[in-house]
Design a protein around this motif. Structure first.
Motif, PDB file in Angstrom:
ATOM      1  N   GLU A 152      37.074  49.200  44.299  1.00  0.00           N
ATOM      2  CA  GLU A 152      37.700  49.312  45.626  1.00  0.00           C
ATOM      3  C   GLU A 152      37.312  50.661  46.233  1.00  0.00           C
ATOM      4  O   GLU A 152      37.099  50.777  47.443  1.00  0.00           O
ATOM      5  N   ASP A 213      43.256  39.904  46.765  1.00  0.00           N
ATOM      6  CA  ASP A 213      41.803  40.096  46.683  1.00  0.00           C
ATOM      7  C   ASP A 213      41.053  38.870  47.189  1.00  0.00           C
ATOM      8  O   ASP A 213      39.950  38.986  47.717  1.00  0.00           O
ATOM      9  N   GLU A 242      33.742  41.541  44.214  1.00  0.00           N
ATOM     10  CA  GLU A 242      35.057  40.952  44.469  1.00  0.00           C
ATOM     11  C   GLU A 242      35.333  39.798  43.515  1.00  0.00           C
ATOM     12  O   GLU A 242      36.483  39.573  43.120  1.00  0.00           O
ATOM     13  N   HIS A 245      37.308  40.817  40.580  1.00  0.00           N
ATOM     14  CA  HIS A 245      38.714  41.138  40.836  1.00  0.00           C
ATOM     15  C   HIS A 245      39.566  39.866  40.774  1.00  0.00           C
ATOM     16  O   HIS A 245      40.656  39.853  40.222  1.00  0.00           O
TER      17      HIS A 245
HETATM   18 FE   LIG Z   1      38.903  43.628  45.457  1.00  0.00          FE
END
Ligand SMILES: [Fe+2]
Ligand SMILES: [Fe+2]
Length: 470
Positions: A152, A213, A242, A245
């Motif tokens: 992030e 997310d 991503e 995540h």
């Molecule tokens: Fe993320």
């Protein structure tokens, strides 16, 4: 003292060493970023060696380089997917024209707002999660938390790169502001609601990475279609990170669900809490909370901003290529609306319905994850089913926020909602209970009692690998 910016320190594919202006801007910003990281990043672990993945190039073997690193020494890089020559706008009013490599003057403010809004979410989540390391259920989970946090941080770098490179002085000012707002702060909150909510234990963390997310995935996906080419290329690379995540979130909840089933079966009264677990009804309440907070992030159901961003070619739809019509000037979207206190069905101009269209894609994706959790419950031989509540339930943004609805979508009075809220959303007592379970487990391979072990380790390593060395 300003740090010297080099390609070695900041891995990149934007020719940083040949761009004096960008170097200077980043040399001024980087020390402030590090100061923010030390103050608001993971508390208590900055001097430890963490087994982390660092992106050092966009090649397949370069974006997932694993090694031990101390988080403040993490090499936050700047990566864009390689430029595709001859790319044209493939949706909106400029369709067929070459994509922009510079900021289009007439859309400058809208573009800056899109970038700042996305950029603001990145440091916000790090702030929300900064104390979680102290109660991690295993070294595996601790490492995953920090992986999400540093990435992030890198996403913030990605947005700051765009601000510094393409927006001149106001871009530099926005980049500073991104380090000054604080999640949950009354005077200087983060821009979006879910990013000001406390993430005070690991059940919320996993729900956040599963649902919030995932909103990020859909926003990035829509922005990755952008006719402002540097934004599209940046977001396409961010999406690769991503995915991890959401893996952390989905498998994290799945492991809690599995353990909930095991403990429910073990207890003579079928009470997972009696054996120190998180019971399935409590998991459902946290699902309800984080899913609905995340639905809010897509914005109003009927939105002229969404229409403008699409028309300007700045923000497309998820997988725009799958659609047949890329101008959608004459098409309509049939949707439920709340008008004069009644739910009605209506056709609205498609461009103004794009938040809703993106939200619908997101909901389908969430459902796939929930289906996998339910498969786990079934495999454990239990009959409980987790469900996504109606998108009308517990909304704070958009038209549904103007009335009260049950999780199945029935309209009820405000009094009834207040009286029944604790059936559907975590109560103070639930929050106290879940927090009471949070104690750090630091022995390699060991898990807290309320969560099952992961199926496999990171990067092909065994589960008892020492992912964090103190
Ligand atoms: Fe993320
Ligand atoms: Fe991100």
């Amino acid at each position: 003292m300003t740090a010297v910016i080099t390609d070695e320190k900041i891995p990149n594919n934007v020719n940083l060493s040949g761009d004096r202006r960008l170097q200077r801007a980043l040399e001024a910003w980087q020390p402030k970023f590090l100061e923010w990281w030390m103050q608001m990043g993971p508390e208590g672990f900055q001097a430890d060696n963490i087994y982390l993945r660092t992106a050092i190039s966009v090649e397949t073997d370069g974006w997932a380089h694993f090694d031990y690193v101390k988080m403040p020494d993490y090499r936050w890089g700047i990566f864009l997917e390689p430029k595709v020559e001859g790319r044209t706008h493939h949706f909106g009013d400029f369709i067929g024209q070459p994509v922009w490599d510079e900021v289009p003057g007439e859309h400058r403010n809208m573009l800056r707002r899109l970038i700042v809004t996305q950029g603001d979410t990145e440091p916000a989540s790090v702030e929300q999660q900064r104390l979680l390391g102290q109660t991690a259920p295993s070294l595996y989970d601790l490492r995953n938390l920090f992986q999400v946090n540093v990435e992030e941080g890198r996403h913030l770098w990605a947005m700051v790169y765009l601000l510094h490179t393409y927006f001149g002085r106001d871009g530099r000012e926005e980049a500073e502001e991104l380090l000054l707002r604080r999640s949950g702060d009354r005077d200087r909150p983060r821009i979006l609601g879910a990013f000001n909510e406390p993430t005070s234990h690991w059940l919320s963390f996993f729900m956040f990475t599963m649902f919030t997310d995932r909103d990020g995935k859909y926003q990035l996906s829509a922005l990755s279609e952008s006719g402002f080419d540097p934004l599209g290329r940046t977001c396409r690379f961010m999406l690769t990170e991503e995915a991890h995540h959401m893996f952390v979130g989905e498998t994290g909840v799945q492991r809690i669900v599995k353990r909930a089933c095991e403990l429910t079966k073990q207890d003579p009264n079928g009470d997972a809490r009696a054996l120190g677990g998180i019971d399935l009804p409590t998991i459902q309440k946290y699902l309800n909370l984080w899913y609905t907070l995340s639905l809010d992030l897509f914005g109003g159901e009927v939105s002229s901003n969404a229409a403008d961003a699409f028309g300007a070619g700045l923000k497309g739809r998820h997988k725009e290529d799958r659609y047949a019509d890329h101008t959608i000037l004459d098409s309509f979207h049939t949707m439920d609306l709340l008008e004069d206190g009644k739910v009605i069905t209506k056709d609205v101009p498609m461009r103004t319905a794009l938040n809703e269209v993106l939200r619908a894609e997101y909901i389908k994706d969430c459902q796939r994850g929930v289906d996998r959790w339910n498969k786990t419950i079934k495999e454990e031989g239990m009959s409980f089913e987790l469900v996504l509540p109606s998108p009308r339930f517990h909304r704070q943004i958009g038209m549904w926020s103007n009335a009260c609805f049950t999780p199945t979508g029935e309209m009820i009075s405000r009094d009834e909602w207040n009286a029944r809220r604790g059936e559907w959303l975590p109560s103070d007592a639930d929050e106290v209970y879940v927090k009471s379970l949070m104690h750090p487990v630091v022995e390699p391979g060991k898990m807290a009692n309320w969560i099952a072990a992961p199926q496999k380790g990171i990067n092909g390593l065994p589960g008892d690998f020492e992912y964090v060395r103190r």
